[in-house]
Motif scaffolding. Structure first.
Motif, PDB file in Angstrom:
ATOM      1  N   PRO A 170       0.846  -1.198   0.000  1.00 48.11           N
ATOM      2  CA  PRO A 170       0.000   0.000   0.000  1.00 48.11           C
ATOM      3  C   PRO A 170       0.880   1.247   0.000  1.00 48.11           C
ATOM      4  O   PRO A 170       1.983   1.249   0.564  1.00 48.11           O
ATOM      5  CB  PRO A 170      -0.804  -0.123   1.300  1.00 48.11           C
ATOM      6  N   ARG A 171       0.387   2.293  -0.616  1.00 49.58           N
ATOM      7  CA  ARG A 171       1.128   3.553  -0.611  1.00 49.58           C
ATOM      8  C   ARG A 171       1.168   4.115   0.818  1.00 49.58           C
ATOM      9  O   ARG A 171       0.254   3.895   1.611  1.00 49.58           O
ATOM     10  CB  ARG A 171       0.479   4.552  -1.562  1.00 49.58           C
ATOM     11  N   PRO A 172       2.238   4.835   1.154  1.00 51.95           N
ATOM     12  CA  PRO A 172       2.359   5.348   2.525  1.00 51.95           C
ATOM     13  C   PRO A 172       1.260   6.330   2.904  1.00 51.95           C
ATOM     14  O   PRO A 172       1.021   6.560   4.096  1.00 51.95           O
ATOM     15  CB  PRO A 172       3.730   6.033   2.525  1.00 51.95           C
ATOM     16  N   VAL A 173       0.586   6.886   1.899  1.00 47.97           N
ATOM     17  CA  VAL A 173      -0.503   7.833   2.139  1.00 47.97           C
ATOM     18  C   VAL A 173      -1.599   7.563   1.113  1.00 47.97           C
ATOM     19  O   VAL A 173      -1.310   7.276  -0.050  1.00 47.97           O
ATOM     20  CB  VAL A 173      -0.025   9.299   1.990  1.00 47.97           C
ATOM     21  N   ALA A 211      -3.485  -5.781 -10.805  1.00 45.97           N
ATOM     22  CA  ALA A 211      -4.257  -4.565 -11.068  1.00 45.97           C
ATOM     23  C   ALA A 211      -4.010  -3.546  -9.957  1.00 45.97           C
ATOM     24  O   ALA A 211      -4.071  -3.868  -8.770  1.00 45.97           O
ATOM     25  CB  ALA A 211      -5.742  -4.895 -11.155  1.00 45.97           C
ATOM     26  N   ILE A 212      -3.718  -2.309 -10.348  1.00 48.30           N
ATOM     27  CA  ILE A 212      -3.507  -1.225  -9.397  1.00 48.30           C
ATOM     28  C   ILE A 212      -4.220   0.027  -9.917  1.00 48.30           C
ATOM     29  O   ILE A 212      -4.735   0.040 -11.051  1.00 48.30           O
ATOM     30  CB  ILE A 212      -2.013  -0.909  -9.185  1.00 48.30           C
ATOM     31  N   THR A 213      -4.238   1.063  -9.094  1.00 43.54           N
ATOM     32  CA  THR A 213      -4.771   2.364  -9.490  1.00 43.54           C
ATOM     33  C   THR A 213      -3.642   3.377  -9.446  1.00 43.54           C
ATOM     34  O   THR A 213      -2.870   3.412  -8.478  1.00 43.54           O
ATOM     35  CB  THR A 213      -5.904   2.812  -8.553  1.00 43.54           C
ATOM     36  N   GLU A 214      -3.533   4.189 -10.490  1.00 38.83           N
ATOM     37  CA  GLU A 214      -2.445   5.156 -10.582  1.00 38.83           C
ATOM     38  C   GLU A 214      -2.972   6.580 -10.640  1.00 38.83           C
ATOM     39  O   GLU A 214      -4.103   6.832 -11.071  1.00 38.83           O
ATOM     40  CB  GLU A 214      -1.611   4.903 -11.843  1.00 38.83           C
ATOM     41  N   TYR A 215      -2.087   7.494 -10.259  1.00 38.37           N
ATOM     42  CA  TYR A 215      -2.363   8.922 -10.354  1.00 38.37           C
ATOM     43  C   TYR A 215      -1.249   9.568 -11.173  1.00 38.37           C
ATOM     44  O   TYR A 215      -0.138   9.048 -11.259  1.00 38.37           O
ATOM     45  CB  TYR A 215      -2.474   9.536  -8.958  1.00 38.37           C
ATOM     46  N   ALA A 248       2.394   8.621  -7.184  1.00 32.10           N
ATOM     47  CA  ALA A 248       1.924   8.797  -8.563  1.00 32.10           C
ATOM     48  C   ALA A 248       2.064   7.492  -9.344  1.00 32.10           C
ATOM     49  O   ALA A 248       1.729   6.424  -8.850  1.00 32.10           O
ATOM     50  CB  ALA A 248       2.684   9.943  -9.222  1.00 32.10           C
ATOM     51  N   ASP A 249       2.556   7.578 -10.569  1.00 32.66           N
ATOM     52  CA  ASP A 249       2.613   6.410 -11.456  1.00 32.66           C
ATOM     53  C   ASP A 249       3.635   5.396 -10.965  1.00 32.66           C
ATOM     54  O   ASP A 249       4.712   5.738 -10.487  1.00 32.66           O
ATOM     55  CB  ASP A 249       2.954   6.849 -12.876  1.00 32.66           C
TER      56      ASP A 249
END
Length: 358
Positions: A9-12, A208-212, A257-258
């Protein structure tokens, strides 16, 4: 054998800090290629292709100067070197050459002598392309092939091409069920311009992931928002303890982000250039990212946060040697900024694609 790779998981939670970024979320599939022995019936990087025996193998028709570029080796020589380096990595006391390697060396030398006797091919001689990726729709639903196709095959020419002095790519869509007789022994190029242009055969573990978007893809207003530490503080992010305390934009780009590495869809990485929209040469629609070809699965330093759980120990280990690095499973090297982006037309994937080194 099925294997799994899981991105930590992302840190935030980026949308908890910046709800305004939620509409910019894009689905992506990290491919997580790892060395293996894929078959023609599997999705792979650098593996054998499900190629019809009756269909000509793709060749690059550009002019190729077969001159000494500082690296001039056949694909067979590159593969032998990699096998020896892998053995040395596991046994530093057994460097030398094994009997099997000596036999391969002798065979390669005989083939090389034949090549030199004939001489290099003319500059205008078509060059057989090399397999880069094979992606089945059942494994990678984001490829969205045209019509009844359920398979994407990507190849490239292992010579430098203008304007980026990198391989040029070719895309093929097909229906796997329509392939009856498979080409058993595809032709190979005379040499490769760089050993990083010969992908190592790898099996995939799609995730599968979600990117910004990268901060370079944000509007000026959103960029100012991301650079405002008060927004981070209000969300409870420990800015004082962050090594990016002087530049929250870097924290966003590195961690939120990406994602790095090989992937389908999502947002493109940027580095060498600012964002450069690509437009279809047929219908003038803005093209979208299809495939990111990457030299690294994760970056050094803070970039280790993107290493899958299953690779964290290797990512943080020191002393990588003998040409072995867990962050470079495919052995591909596509530029100083590590990425080649393939774009396709969203209205018709069969329209010509474009490449961009980033």
């Amino acid at each position: 054998m099925v294997f799994v790779r899981t991105t930590p998981p992302r840190p935030v939670d980026v949308t908890a800090v910046f709800p305004e970024l939620a509409p910019l979320a894009r689905p992506a599939i990290r491919l997580h290629p790892r060395p293996g022995s894929p078959s023609v019936g599997e999705s792979s990087v650098g593996g054998p292709l499900l190629w019809p025996a009756e269909e000509p193998w793709p060749h690059c028709e550009a002019s190729h100067l077969h001159v000494d570029s500082g690296f001039r080796q056949s694909p067979a020589d590159v593969r032998l070197k990699r096998r020896m380096q892998a053995r040395w990595h596991h046994d530093h006391n057994g460097r030398g050459t094994t009997a099997e390697e000596a036999a391969v060396k002798e065979r390669n030398a005989a083939m090389l002598a034949e090549r030199f006797a004939v001489g290099p091919p003319p500059a205008d001689c078509p060059v057989p392309m090399l397999p880069v990726a094979q992606l089945y729709l059942r494994d990678i639903p984001l490829v969205r092939p045209p019509g009844q196709a359920d398979l994407l095959q990507v190849l490239w020419c292992p010579y430098d091409h203008d304007p980026h002095h990198k391989p040029s790519t070719a895309l093929f869509w097909r229906s796997a069920a329509a392939v009856v007789d498979i080409l058993a022994t595809p032709p190979e190029p005379y040499e490769v311009n760089d050993d990083g242009y010969l992908p190592e055969p790898c099996v995939l573990a799609p995730e599968a992931i979600t990117e910004y978007p990268n901060s370079l893809d944000l509007s000026p207003q959103m960029l100012r928002m991301v650079e405002d530490w008060s927004r981070w503080q209000a969300a409870g992010v420990d800015v004082d303890g962050s090594e990016h305390a002087d530049c929250p934009r870097d924290f966003y780009d590195v961690h939120l982000a990406d994602a790095p590495g090989w992937k389908v869809g999502g947002w493109p990485p940027w580095g060498r250039t600012d964002p450069n929209p690509r437009y279809c040469t047929v219908c003038d629609v803005q093209m979208v990212p299809l495939l990111t070809i990457a030299s690294r699965e994760w970056d050094g330093g803070d970039g280790h946060s993107w290493a899958p759980y299953e690779d964290q120990a290797a990512a943080n280990a020191a002393g990588h040697c003998c040409g072995q690095s867990p962050s470079r499973p495919t052995k591909v090297e596509v530029g100083s900024t590590d990425n080649m982006q393939i774009y396709i037309c969203p209205t018709s994937p069969e329209h010509p694609h474009t490449d961009l080194i980033q």
